[in-house]
Design an enzyme around this catalytic site. Structure first.
Site, PDB file in Angstrom:
ATOM      1  N   TYR A 137      37.417 -23.992  28.286  1.00  0.00           N
ATOM      2  CA  TYR A 137      37.635 -22.760  29.045  1.00  0.00           C
ATOM      3  C   TYR A 137      37.568 -23.087  30.524  1.00  0.00           C
ATOM      4  O   TYR A 137      36.655 -23.777  30.968  1.00  0.00           O
ATOM      5  CB  TYR A 137      36.559 -21.725  28.683  1.00  0.00           C
ATOM      6  CG  TYR A 137      36.642 -20.441  29.475  1.00  0.00           C
ATOM      7  CD1 TYR A 137      37.688 -19.539  29.258  1.00  0.00           C
ATOM      8  CD2 TYR A 137      35.683 -20.122  30.432  1.00  0.00           C
ATOM      9  CE1 TYR A 137      37.761 -18.349  29.984  1.00  0.00           C
ATOM     10  CE2 TYR A 137      35.744 -18.931  31.152  1.00  0.00           C
ATOM     11  CZ  TYR A 137      36.784 -18.052  30.926  1.00  0.00           C
ATOM     12  OH  TYR A 137      36.852 -16.874  31.642  1.00  0.00           O
ATOM     13  N   ASP A 162      36.979 -30.433  35.351  1.00  0.00           N
ATOM     14  CA  ASP A 162      36.355 -29.127  35.589  1.00  0.00           C
ATOM     15  C   ASP A 162      34.856 -29.241  35.335  1.00  0.00           C
ATOM     16  O   ASP A 162      34.409 -29.363  34.196  1.00  0.00           O
ATOM     17  CB  ASP A 162      37.008 -28.078  34.674  1.00  0.00           C
ATOM     18  CG  ASP A 162      36.414 -26.675  34.873  1.00  0.00           C
ATOM     19  OD1 ASP A 162      35.459 -26.523  35.654  1.00  0.00           O
ATOM     20  OD2 ASP A 162      36.922 -25.735  34.221  1.00  0.00           O
ATOM     21  N   LYS A 169      29.096 -21.966  39.237  1.00  0.00           N
ATOM     22  CA  LYS A 169      27.783 -21.757  38.621  1.00  0.00           C
ATOM     23  C   LYS A 169      26.620 -22.286  39.491  1.00  0.00           C
ATOM     24  O   LYS A 169      26.294 -21.656  40.471  1.00  0.00           O
ATOM     25  CB  LYS A 169      27.813 -22.295  37.196  1.00  0.00           C
ATOM     26  CG  LYS A 169      28.881 -21.505  36.374  1.00  0.00           C
ATOM     27  CD  LYS A 169      28.800 -21.645  34.886  1.00  0.00           C
ATOM     28  CE  LYS A 169      29.695 -20.608  34.205  1.00  0.00           C
ATOM     29  NZ  LYS A 169      30.968 -21.089  33.712  1.00  0.00           N
TER      30      LYS A 169
HETATM   31  C1  LIG Z   1      32.405 -20.527  33.782  1.00  0.00           C
HETATM   32  C2  LIG Z   1      33.516 -21.511  33.812  1.00  0.00           C
HETATM   33  C3  LIG Z   1      34.712 -21.281  34.532  1.00  0.00           C
HETATM   34  C4  LIG Z   1      35.025 -19.961  35.161  1.00  0.00           C
HETATM   35  O1  LIG Z   1      34.138 -19.619  36.175  1.00  0.00           O
HETATM   36  P1  LIG Z   1      34.014 -18.060  36.600  1.00  0.00           P
HETATM   37  O2  LIG Z   1      33.127 -18.097  37.791  1.00  0.00           O
HETATM   38  O3  LIG Z   1      33.443 -17.347  35.420  1.00  0.00           O
HETATM   39  O4  LIG Z   1      35.395 -17.594  36.912  1.00  0.00           O
HETATM   40  C5  LIG Z   1      35.625 -22.308  34.636  1.00  0.00           C
HETATM   41  N1  LIG Z   1      35.419 -23.494  34.025  1.00  0.00           N
HETATM   42  C6  LIG Z   1      34.305 -23.739  33.303  1.00  0.00           C
HETATM   43  C7  LIG Z   1      34.129 -25.067  32.669  1.00  0.00           C
HETATM   44  C8  LIG Z   1      33.337 -22.759  33.152  1.00  0.00           C
HETATM   45  O5  LIG Z   1      32.260 -22.998  32.392  1.00  0.00           O
END
Ligand SMILES: *Cc1c(COP(=O)(O)O)cnc(C)c1O
Length: 442
Positions: A145, A240, A272
């Site tokens: 994701y 990511d 995060k």
């Molecule tokens: C949480 C997450 C996102 C998206 O971040 P948001 O701040 O919720 O838009 C993208 N990539 C990874 C791996 C994530 O865990």
């Protein structure tokens, strides 16, 4: 005895009247586990308090960001001082320079650009990769994701090297028609699509270690293989680390395997933890790639609140406090909880697998190693729902979905960990009673 949830229930009713599903991000609604979502009134250290006055040990930590626990006094003081100076100017500030320097010092990136969510970070990284390479096709893995970016809300097409289809209504076919979706940890699939489409591929994006289908570590050398394959075909490797960055370890997943295996991403995304509980995220990477970004280069990207002084102050303070001791503490607490969970589930006869990358871990309610999204889908969600509610009733707040990582913080002390350990055996028995009946063999 179950805690009262009258006040949460009443708020949920009001919320549903004014907000779709009563929540501002779907997983919070408890749809996967049933029951009333808890509305949180306050949080401190490892603990959440809901509007009915129930206390819970928090094993979500805001889905990762709260590395130091809730309401950390030094983060709060820094944020309060920043708020007193005004909250946003739409002009550059010192905290954003300092946070950028901190990230460049820790991660294998030469330049970073701040945004306000992980979604924006991956969306912008992909635009930049396309602008830099002059190519259009992107590659991702099923179960990874990257936020709710149209081109990444894609499901695999009918064959391995065929283009994806929209993963949700509202995404036009044209948005996923340039996306290829592959099974995670599958080198042959990667080789096949690069052999067929290599000269059209702008980038491959992957979670540095997937945490959004539960924790699925890359097999040894997998990220290095991806980086090398991208380079060979003139595509960019986008790692990511929105979830794993400054969370799986002090240096993120890159510190766990990149620093060992020698691979380097061309672009990385963060979020995060680096926002310290505020909306802040970033993408960064090679100077020659990042210099294609406006205003230095032609690829447009912008944001009204990007790098705002409150979020960058919270993130900077958090990263400065995230010492080796913080990660060692979280590692130790995670090891205790992983072992106790496995023990309780074994004793109760519940099929399970515990997987981890650095300090991040998850408990799959399925037998055997989980290598990809297909494996993760074997999870017994009914057993997890029963487990989840039994833990909640015992004062432990787990992710309300069987496909999520469990997060700890440096504030998870002996009392918090003991509360989790005390809750596990009963919850494992509840899970056993709810297990999907085995198919009879004839
Ligand atoms: C949480 C997450 C996102 C998206 O971040 P948001 O701040 O919720 O838009 C993208 N990539 C990874 C791996 C994530 O865990």
């Amino acid at each position: 005895m179950s805690p009262t949830t009258a006040a949460s229930g009443a708020l949920f009713e009001r919320a549903r009247a004014v907000t779709p599903g009563g929540v501002n991000s779907p997983v919070r609604a408890f749809n996967a586990v049933g029951g009333t979502p808890r509305f949180i009134r306050s949080a401190s250290g490892a603990w959440l308090t809901d509007v009915d006055g129930n206390d819970y040990v928090d094993l979500i930590c805001s889905w990762g960001p709260m590395l130091l626990g809730h309401a950390h006094p030094e983060v709060q003081a820094a944020v309060a001082a920043a708020v007193a100076r005004g909250t946003s100017y739409g002009a550059p500030t010192e905290p954003e320079v300092e946070l950028a320097e901190e990230i460049v010092a820790r991660a294998p990136v030469e330049r970073v650009r701040f945004v306000s969510s992980g979604t924006e970070a991956t969306m912008s990284a992909i635009r930049l990769a396309r602008g830099f390479t002059g190519r259009d096709v992107i590659v991702k893995f099923a179960g990874c994701y990257h936020g709710h970016v149209d081109s990444l809300l894609a499901s695999a097409g009918s064959g391995l090297a065929t283009f994806a289809v929209p993963g949700t209504p509202g995404v036009p076919e044209s948005s996923t028609a340039l996306t290829l979706v592959l099974p995670y940890n599958d080198r042959a699939a990667v080789e096949k699509v690069f052999a067929e489409h290599g000269d059209r591929i702008a980038c491959l994006i992957t979670e540095a270690a997937p945490g959004n289908m539960g924790v699925v570590p890359p097999e040894p050398g997998f990220n290095a293989f991806l980086a090398e394959t991208c380079t060979r075909h003139g595509a960019l490797f986008v790692s990511d680390e929105v979830m794993t960055g400054f969370r799986a370890s002090k240096l993120g997943q890159w510190g766990l395997d990149g620093a060992v295996e020698g691979w380097r991403p061309d672009l990385m995304t963060f979020g995060k933890v680096m926002g310290g509980g505020f909306p802040a995220a970033a993408f960064g990477g090679r100077a020659d790639v990042m210099s294609r970004l406006a205003p230095e280069g032609p690829v447009y990207q912008a944001g009204t609140l990007s790098g705002n002084p409150i979020a960058t102050t919270a993130g900077l303070t958090t990263l400065r406090l995230a010492t080796d001791e913080v990660y060692a503490h979280i590692d130790a607490a995670a090891d205790t909880i992983k072992a106790a969970a496995a023990d309780a589930l074994s004793t109760a006869g519940v099929a399970h697998t515990v997987q981890a990358t650095g300090t991040m871990f998850s408990v799959f309610f399925a037998e055997g190693t989980v290598r990809d999204f297909g494996d993760a889908s074997r999870t017994d969600s009914a057993a997890y729902a029963a487990f989840f509610h039994a833990m909640l009733d015992s004062g432990v707040y787990l992710p309300p979905s069987a496909y999520e990582a469990w997060f700890l913080s440096s504030a998870h002390d002996d009392r918090a960990v003991q509360t989790v350990l005390d809750a596990l055996p009963g919850a494992a028995r509840a899970a056993a009673a709810a297990q999907a009946p085995e198919l009879e063999t004839r």
